[in-house]
Design a protein around this motif. Structure first.
Motif, mmCIF file in Angstrom:
data_model
loop_
_atom_site.group_PDB
_atom_site.id
_atom_site.type_symbol
_atom_site.label_atom_id
_atom_site.label_comp_id
_atom_site.label_asym_id
_atom_site.label_seq_id
_atom_site.Cartn_x
_atom_site.Cartn_y
_atom_site.Cartn_z
ATOM 1 N N SER A 61 0.838 -1.185 0.000
ATOM 2 C CA SER A 61 0.000 0.000 0.000
ATOM 3 C C SER A 61 0.874 1.236 0.000
ATOM 4 C CB SER A 61 -0.912 0.020 1.238
ATOM 5 O OG SER A 61 -1.569 1.267 1.370
ATOM 6 N N ILE A 62 0.356 2.343 -0.562
ATOM 7 C CA ILE A 62 1.099 3.601 -0.507
ATOM 8 C C ILE A 62 1.151 4.135 0.909
ATOM 9 C CG2 ILE A 62 0.641 4.270 -2.885
ATOM 10 C CD1 ILE A 62 -1.586 6.070 -1.877
ATOM 11 N N TYR A 63 0.190 3.720 1.746
ATOM 12 C CA TYR A 63 0.164 4.157 3.139
ATOM 13 C C TYR A 63 0.868 3.121 4.007
ATOM 14 C CZ TYR A 63 -3.208 7.674 1.675
ATOM 15 O OH TYR A 63 -3.818 8.733 1.053
ATOM 16 N N THR A 64 2.169 2.977 3.814
ATOM 17 C CA THR A 64 2.949 2.008 4.569
ATOM 18 C C THR A 64 3.204 2.539 5.970
ATOM 19 O OG1 THR A 64 5.049 2.956 3.874
ATOM 20 C CG2 THR A 64 4.075 1.243 2.449
ATOM 21 N N PRO A 65 3.543 1.657 6.918
ATOM 22 C CA PRO A 65 3.848 2.117 8.272
ATOM 23 C C PRO A 65 4.953 3.166 8.311
ATOM 24 C CG PRO A 65 3.552 -0.256 8.252
ATOM 25 C CD PRO A 65 3.537 0.189 6.818
ATOM 26 N N GLY A 66 5.879 3.097 7.349
ATOM 27 C CA GLY A 66 6.970 4.052 7.315
ATOM 28 C C GLY A 66 6.532 5.478 7.048
ATOM 29 N N ASN A 67 5.309 5.659 6.573
ATOM 30 C CA ASN A 67 4.810 6.991 6.286
ATOM 31 C C ASN A 67 4.158 7.660 7.491
ATOM 32 O OD1 ASN A 67 3.969 5.685 3.131
ATOM 33 N ND2 ASN A 67 5.509 7.249 3.443
ATOM 34 N N PHE A 68 4.031 6.935 8.595
ATOM 35 C CA PHE A 68 3.435 7.515 9.796
ATOM 36 C C PHE A 68 4.466 8.359 10.552
ATOM 37 C CE2 PHE A 68 0.305 4.547 8.657
ATOM 38 C CZ PHE A 68 -0.817 4.659 9.455
ATOM 39 N N LEU A 69 4.008 9.384 11.246
ATOM 40 C CA LEU A 69 4.866 10.258 12.043
ATOM 41 C C LEU A 69 4.454 10.194 13.507
ATOM 42 C CD1 LEU A 69 4.803 13.415 9.724
ATOM 43 C CD2 LEU A 69 6.654 11.759 9.924
ATOM 44 N N THR A 70 5.314 10.668 14.392
ATOM 45 C CA THR A 70 4.967 10.790 15.805
ATOM 46 C C THR A 70 4.777 12.261 16.153
ATOM 47 O OG1 THR A 70 7.225 11.034 16.640
ATOM 48 C CG2 THR A 70 6.414 8.779 16.310
ATOM 49 N N VAL A 71 4.101 12.501 17.244
ATOM 50 C CA VAL A 71 3.899 13.875 17.714
ATOM 51 C C VAL A 71 5.254 14.539 17.968
ATOM 52 C CG1 VAL A 71 3.014 15.280 19.615
ATOM 53 C CG2 VAL A 71 1.625 13.410 18.688
ATOM 54 N N ASP A 72 6.179 13.804 18.589
ATOM 55 C CA ASP A 72 7.492 14.373 18.881
ATOM 56 C C ASP A 72 8.253 14.728 17.607
ATOM 57 O OD1 ASP A 72 7.180 14.297 21.608
ATOM 58 O OD2 ASP A 72 8.208 12.381 21.868
ATOM 59 N N GLU A 73 8.132 13.892 16.585
ATOM 60 C CA GLU A 73 8.809 14.192 15.322
ATOM 61 C C GLU A 73 8.304 15.495 14.718
ATOM 62 O OE1 GLU A 73 10.036 9.778 13.548
ATOM 63 O OE2 GLU A 73 8.029 10.592 13.168
ATOM 64 N N VAL A 74 6.994 15.692 14.769
ATOM 65 C CA VAL A 74 6.426 16.918 14.213
ATOM 66 C C VAL A 74 6.829 18.124 15.057
ATOM 67 C CG1 VAL A 74 4.298 18.112 13.597
ATOM 68 C CG2 VAL A 74 4.517 15.657 13.164
ATOM 69 N N LYS A 75 6.806 17.981 16.368
ATOM 70 C CA LYS A 75 7.227 19.089 17.232
ATOM 71 C C LYS A 75 8.702 19.423 17.025
ATOM 72 C CE LYS A 75 3.831 18.731 20.959
ATOM 73 N NZ LYS A 75 3.619 18.507 22.411
ATOM 74 N N ASN A 76 9.509 18.390 16.778
ATOM 75 C CA ASN A 76 10.933 18.641 16.535
ATOM 76 C C ASN A 76 11.145 19.405 15.228
ATOM 77 O OD1 ASN A 76 11.840 17.463 18.904
ATOM 78 N ND2 ASN A 76 12.130 15.450 17.988
ATOM 79 N N LEU A 77 10.263 19.191 14.257
ATOM 80 C CA LEU A 77 10.349 19.964 13.021
ATOM 81 C C LEU A 77 10.138 21.450 13.302
ATOM 82 C CD1 LEU A 77 8.370 17.706 10.505
ATOM 83 C CD2 LEU A 77 10.847 18.040 10.608
ATOM 84 N N SER A 78 9.213 21.742 14.213
ATOM 85 C CA SER A 78 8.957 23.148 14.547
ATOM 86 C C SER A 78 10.159 23.756 15.273
ATOM 87 C CB SER A 78 7.692 23.280 15.400
ATOM 88 O OG SER A 78 7.902 22.830 16.723
ATOM 89 N N LYS A 79 10.806 22.958 16.123
ATOM 90 C CA LYS A 79 11.998 23.455 16.816
ATOM 91 C C LYS A 79 13.123 23.701 15.818
ATOM 92 C CE LYS A 79 10.936 21.038 21.138
ATOM 93 N NZ LYS A 79 11.360 19.959 22.066
ATOM 94 N N TYR A 80 13.226 22.804 14.848
ATOM 95 C CA TYR A 80 14.258 22.969 13.822
ATOM 96 C C TYR A 80 14.012 24.243 13.026
ATOM 97 C CZ TYR A 80 17.099 22.203 9.683
ATOM 98 O OH TYR A 80 17.994 22.358 8.658
ATOM 99 N N ALA A 81 12.764 24.470 12.648
ATOM 100 C CA ALA A 81 12.444 25.671 11.883
ATOM 101 C C ALA A 81 12.818 26.924 12.669
ATOM 102 C CB ALA A 81 10.956 25.691 11.529
ATOM 103 N N GLY A 82 12.555 26.887 13.970
ATOM 104 C CA GLY A 82 12.902 28.031 14.802
ATOM 105 C C GLY A 82 14.399 28.237 14.934
ATOM 106 N N SER A 83 15.175 27.165 14.700
ATOM 107 C CA SER A 83 16.627 27.268 14.833
ATOM 108 C C SER A 83 17.299 27.807 13.573
ATOM 109 C CB SER A 83 17.222 25.900 15.187
ATOM 110 O OG SER A 83 17.230 25.036 14.061
ATOM 111 N N VAL A 84 16.597 27.779 12.452
ATOM 112 C CA VAL A 84 17.232 28.213 11.204
ATOM 113 C C VAL A 84 16.651 29.511 10.628
ATOM 114 C CG1 VAL A 84 17.864 25.852 10.580
ATOM 115 C CG2 VAL A 84 15.718 26.805 9.737
#
Length: 239
Positions: free
Chosen positions: A157-180
């Motif tokens: 399926s195109i919706y493989t388990p590898g395509n799922f994210l965690t809340v922490d991963e998404v929050k870390n993206l926001s921290k990264y954006a704030g760092s750059v």
């Protein structure tokens, strides 16, 4: 939204068919409730990874201004165009073709999962937004993930388990954006989620509403990040 994007050809043609099934209709109603909680009718919106324009069309029907939609799939955009959507752009989420602060809010609806360089795509979304960035994603800490992880051994399926994210991963993206970014940082808002007891083909709307929309284990999770201006230019501007 990048070179390995699976949403082309027959996949694009059949994409909206999911929402025509009884399961898809129930999922749609629950997911729509969450999106209406975090998006504003008064704001200019950019949908990153708009696909067939399904959600943009829904928002218009809910009296929102037509969002600008960007996607890398010509096939998906061709379908979106047939729906009467006019503000469609062929492009890459990692290199958004818009000036900084072009929109009030940029949002992803189960599209960030399919972008190779998620950090860059998130930074770009923040760059072009003035007020907020919204991410609706498939949650790895959910019953839906466990179900698909098991079934991935037997069915592709195109919706493989590898395509799922965690809340922490998404929050870390926001921290990264704030760092750059030199002039902006982000504050996470309240988490919303649904499909807590859902697996493919089964969802009970009453049960989901009884559980509520604030658990961290819903298969469909939404996080809103509020953008604030930074005083001083102490951060890096490269990513």
């Amino acid at each position: 939204m990048e070179s390995r994007n699976p949403f082309f050809g027959k996949v694009a043609e059949k994409y909206d068919m999911f929402f025509e099934t009884s399961y898809g209709k129930a999922v749609f109603e629950l997911e729509k409730q969450l999106l209406l909680k975090v998006l504003s009718r008064e704001e200019s919106l950019l949908e990153v990874g708009c696909g067939t324009g399904f959600w943009s069309k829904v928002l218009i029907e809910e009296d929102f201004k037509e969002p600008t939609g960007i996607d890398i799939s010509k096939d998906m955009l061709a379908i979106a165009k047939k729906k009467g959507l006019k503000k469609l752009v062929l492009g890459n989420a990692e290199f958004l073709p818009f000036k900084s602060d072009s929109f009030d809010t940029a949002f992803f609806v189960t599209s960030l999962e399919f972008i190779k360089n998620k950090k860059r795509a998130f930074v770009e979304a923040v760059r072009v937004s003035k007020k907020s960035v919204v991410v609706a994603f498939l949650n790895r800490y959910s019953l839906l993930y466990l179900y698909r992880a098991l079934h991935s051994f037997f069915k592709e399926s195109i919706y493989t388990p590898g395509n799922f994210l965690t809340v922490d991963e998404v929050k870390n993206l926001s921290k990264y954006a704030g760092s750059v970014l030199k002039e902006k940082f982000l504050i996470p808002g309240r988490l919303h989620s649904t499909l807590s007891l859902s697996i493919d083909g089964f969802v009970n709307k009453k049960w989901e509403e009884l559980i509520g929309f604030d658990t961290p284990f819903g298969g469909f999770t939404v996080l809103k990040f509020y953008i604030r201006k930074r005083h001083g230019n102490s951060k890096r501007d490269r990513y």
